[in-house]
Write a protein that holds these residues in place. Structure first.
Motif, short mmCIF file in Angstrom:
data_model
loop_
_atom_site.label_atom_id
_atom_site.label_comp_id
_atom_site.label_asym_id
_atom_site.label_seq_id
_atom_site.Cartn_x
_atom_site.Cartn_y
_atom_site.Cartn_z
N GLU A 82 17.23 38.77 3.22
CA GLU A 82 16.59 39.26 4.34
C GLU A 82 16.98 38.26 5.55
OE1 GLU A 82 12.26 40.90 5.41
OE2 GLU A 82 11.96 38.89 4.68
N VAL A 85 11.72 34.25 4.69
CA VAL A 85 12.99 34.93 5.32
C VAL A 85 14.05 34.25 4.53
CG1 VAL A 85 14.08 34.95 7.44
CG2 VAL A 85 11.54 35.17 7.30
N ALA A 90 13.16 41.07 8.90
CA ALA A 90 11.89 40.23 8.82
C ALA A 90 11.05 40.65 10.10
CB ALA A 90 11.93 38.69 8.48
#
Length: 163
Positions: free
Chosen positions: A81, A72, A86
């Protein structure tokens, strides 16, 4: 105000439940949001009146999966992200728990960063996020690798970096 939920029967699925050593065809009955039964032949035996029946032929019904190595971008690279993106991607694939890798900027290697990760996950209403903390040899010499349990933080694991 509570609303009445109709029972749901997931029929003709491949049921996988490692806790029961179950892997085979069957049905799963959900009543009031709770799994009531998971076995072969529930539909044939009769279900509560008003049950929604979903034919799951060719589909797998299993407990949620855990991604132990999610990358992440937060903190530090949310352009790559976010917890929201995620989590959405994970849910689409049946992943219910994400263990975030510590290679972020800043690195997840102290209780403040762990708290940040848990707070961001909670604030975004994502149920199951845990960081995988990082520790280098300097942390071990200073005793900081104990930080994860002594301070009561929820870490999915501890990764020791080598120089």
């Amino acid at each position: 105000m509570l609303t009445d939920r109709r029972p749901i029967l997931l029929a003709n699925a491949r049921l996988i439940d490692p806790s029961r050593d179950l892997d085979g065809p069957g049905d799963l009955l959900i009543v009031d949001g709770v799994i009531r039964e998971a076995r072969r032949g529930i539909g044939a035996a009769g279900v509560p009146e008003g049950t929604d029946i979903v034919n799951c032929a060719g589909k797998i019904v299993a407990p949620g999966l855990v991604d132990m190595r999610a990358f992440v971008g937060e903190p530090g690279a949310s352009h790559r992200e976010t917890f929201a993106s995620a989590s959405q991607a994970a849910a689409t694939g049946g992943i219910t728990t994400i263990i975030c890798q510590p290679d972020t900027s800043p690195v997840i290697d102290n209780s403040a960063t762990v708290d940040f990760v848990l707070r961001r996950a909670r604030d975004n209403r994502h149920r199951q996020h845990s960081p995988h903390g990082g520790a280098d040899q300097g942390d071990a010499r200073r005793g900081n690798d104990r930080d994860w349990s002594v301070e009561g933080r929820r870490c999915g694991g501890l990764h020791r970096r080598r120089p």
